[in-house]
Design an enzyme around this catalytic site. Structure first.
Site, PDB file in Angstrom:
ATOM      1  N   ASP A 117      70.862  23.843  -5.127  1.00 19.32           N
ATOM      2  CA  ASP A 117      70.006  25.069  -4.128  1.00 19.32           C
ATOM      3  C   ASP A 117      70.051  24.388  -2.607  1.00 19.32           C
ATOM      4  O   ASP A 117      69.326  25.465  -2.155  1.00 19.32           O
ATOM      5  CB  ASP A 117      68.344  24.665  -5.070  1.00 19.32           C
ATOM      6  N   GLU A 202      66.434   7.525  -4.187  1.00 20.99           N
ATOM      7  CA  GLU A 202      67.646   7.709  -2.898  1.00 20.99           C
ATOM      8  C   GLU A 202      68.253   6.294  -3.268  1.00 20.99           C
ATOM      9  O   GLU A 202      68.907   5.980  -3.394  1.00 20.99           O
ATOM     10  CB  GLU A 202      68.032   8.213  -2.296  1.00 20.99           C
TER      11      GLU A 202
HETATM   12  C1  UGA Z   1      64.235  16.293  -4.041  1.00 23.15           C
HETATM   13  C2  UGA Z   1      66.152  16.110  -3.365  1.00 23.15           C
HETATM   14  O1  UGA Z   1      66.466  16.962  -2.824  1.00 23.15           O
HETATM   15  C3  UGA Z   1      66.409  15.740  -4.687  1.00 23.15           C
HETATM   16  O2  UGA Z   1      67.851  15.161  -4.845  1.00 23.15           O
HETATM   17  C4  UGA Z   1      66.047  15.076  -6.127  1.00 23.15           C
HETATM   18  O3  UGA Z   1      66.955  14.811  -7.165  1.00 23.15           O
HETATM   19  C5  UGA Z   1      64.022  14.937  -6.969  1.00 23.15           C
HETATM   20  O4  UGA Z   1      63.804  15.554  -4.822  1.00 23.15           O
HETATM   21  C6  UGA Z   1      63.630  14.594  -7.175  1.00 23.15           C
HETATM   22  O5  UGA Z   1      63.165  13.904  -6.530  1.00 23.15           O
HETATM   23  O6  UGA Z   1      64.279  14.206  -8.636  1.00 23.15           O
HETATM   24  P1  UGA Z   1      63.931  19.179  -5.231  1.00 23.15           P
HETATM   25  O7  UGA Z   1      64.065  20.355  -4.516  1.00 23.15           O
HETATM   26  O8  UGA Z   1      62.476  19.100  -5.063  1.00 23.15           O
HETATM   27  O9  UGA Z   1      65.075  17.741  -4.588  1.00 23.15           O
HETATM   28  O10 UGA Z   1      64.327  19.111  -6.527  1.00 23.15           O
HETATM   29  P2  UGA Z   1      65.638  20.216  -7.249  1.00 23.15           P
HETATM   30  O11 UGA Z   1      66.104  20.661  -6.142  1.00 23.15           O
HETATM   31  O12 UGA Z   1      64.638  21.322  -8.448  1.00 23.15           O
HETATM   32  O13 UGA Z   1      66.396  19.062  -8.001  1.00 23.15           O
HETATM   33  C7  UGA Z   1      67.194  18.783  -7.829  1.00 23.15           C
HETATM   34  C8  UGA Z   1      68.765  18.498  -8.403  1.00 23.15           C
HETATM   35  O14 UGA Z   1      68.296  18.538 -10.496  1.00 23.15           O
HETATM   36  C9  UGA Z   1      69.268  20.158  -8.438  1.00 23.15           C
HETATM   37  O15 UGA Z   1      70.460  20.358  -8.835  1.00 23.15           O
HETATM   38  C10 UGA Z   1      68.857  20.882 -10.195  1.00 23.15           C
HETATM   39  O16 UGA Z   1      69.704  21.597 -10.305  1.00 23.15           O
HETATM   40  C11 UGA Z   1      68.595  19.710 -10.919  1.00 23.15           C
HETATM   41  N1  UGA Z   1      67.764  19.943 -12.181  1.00 23.15           N
HETATM   42  C12 UGA Z   1      65.906  20.373 -11.623  1.00 23.15           C
HETATM   43  C13 UGA Z   1      67.867  19.462 -13.409  1.00 23.15           C
HETATM   44  O17 UGA Z   1      68.780  19.195 -13.577  1.00 23.15           O
HETATM   45  N2  UGA Z   1      67.367  19.225 -14.253  1.00 23.15           N
HETATM   46  C14 UGA Z   1      65.513  19.963 -13.816  1.00 23.15           C
HETATM   47  O18 UGA Z   1      65.045  19.444 -14.940  1.00 23.15           O
HETATM   48  C15 UGA Z   1      65.626  20.431 -12.979  1.00 23.15           C
HETATM   49 MN    MN Z   2      66.360  21.323  -4.548  1.00 27.09          MN
END
Ligand code: UGA
Ligand code: MN
Length: 256
Positions: A117, A202
């Site tokens: 995203d 991280e």
């Molecule tokens: C923030 C950080 O930018 C992420 O790199 C980090 O993993 C996350 O917090 C965290 O604390 O775990 P955020 O925008 O809140 O990111 O998270 P998302 O963008 O919703 O998810 C990160 C990635 O994991 C995305 O590529 C999303 O597609 C993936 N994801 C999310 C999954 O594979 N499964 C899920 O159930 C949710």
């Molecule tokens: Mn994100």
């Protein structure tokens, strides 16, 4: 060197839109190998088809998040870390696959974790391509700030500009660093710890790999924002649901 981009992704209404935007960014980047890891018990037709048609060099993997670790619809988004098992699966594949290649552990390459995203400038890929160990740069619109960044003095990272717990070993977003393939291969145990406290994901990966002193600042001594932690609004489906109740919902055969 090739840039290996590891992207966790999961099924939701905006998934195809996110992956379309991301894949079309990557089409402009030379020597990029996209490792897409679905948070799913199987590879889905939507992602399979998108990758086949993408024109990119890619590897398609899947790894479901364990049920007790999976964020539920009603949970606040910060409750559990996301994409952990998927990034680790990407690392596992990369290590296994590279060992089988000529050159074994001694290979040129850069590893970057790109969530589906975020918004990526093409320039960030050229910045990270020269990574020797771990390179770092600012990330825009993250952590409740305009940007977070490593602070550089005399060519070295001396601290971090962040609004929250600057004492963390590496107080940086996932989008703000890249690691050389050699370092990943030389440290076969390095992975993301899903049990790490909030904000330490991280750090859990980087801790064993580098020290702050060794970080390589990019993007003009970390003075330029070339990647943004954008987040996509969840689309409202109120009208859709109302029409569905009358049997007039959108055609399910149309992939969105
Ligand atoms: C923030 C950080 O930018 C992420 O790199 C980090 O993993 C996350 O917090 C965290 O604390 O775990 P955020 O925008 O809140 O990111 O998270 P998302 O963008 O919703 O998810 C990160 C990635 O994991 C995305 O590529 C999303 O597609 C993936 N994801 C999310 C999954 O594979 N499964 C899920 O159930 C949710
Ligand atoms: Mn994100």
């Amino acid at each position: 060197p090739t840039i290996f981009v590891i992207t966790p992704t999961y099924a939701r209404l905006v998934q195809k839109a996110e992956l379309t935007r991301l894949s079309q960014t990557f089409l402009h980047v030379p020597q990029l190998h996209w490792i897409v890891v679905e948070d799913s018990p199987h590879k889905t037709p939507l992602v399979t088809d998108l990758l086949v048609k993408s024109g990119l060099t890619y590897t398609h993997l899947h790894m479901p998040t364990a049920k007790d670790r999976k964020l539920q619809e009603s949970d606040p988004s910060w409750l559990k870390p996301r994409g952990v098992e998927q990034r680790n699966e990407g690392l596992r594949w990369l290590r296994e696959d590279r060992r089988a290649q000529p050159g074994g552990d001694n290979q040129q390459g850069v590893v970057y974790f790109a969530d589906d995203d975020n918004t990526y400038s093409l320039q960030i890929f050229e910045e990270m391509r020269s990574t020797q160990r771990v390179s770092v740069w600012p990330v825009g619109l993250v952590g409740g700030m305009k940007y977070e960044r490593p602070v550089v003095e005399g060519g070295k990272v001396v601290r971090f500009h962040t609004g929250w717990r600057p004492s963390r070993p590496f107080p940086m977003d996932m989008a703000g660093f890249a690691v050389s393939l050699k370092l990943v291969l030389a440290n076969p145990e390095a992975c993301f710890d899903g049990d790490a406290p909030m904000g330490f994901l991280e750090s859990s990966f980087l801790q064993g790999l580098v020290t702050m002193d060794e970080l390589e600042p990019k993007a003009d001594s970390c003075s330029k924002v070339l990647v943004w932690h954008t987040r996509t609004e969840k689309p409202k489906m109120k009208r859709e649901e109302a029409l569905q109740a009358q049997g007039l919902g959108s055609d399910r055969a149309v992939e969105v």
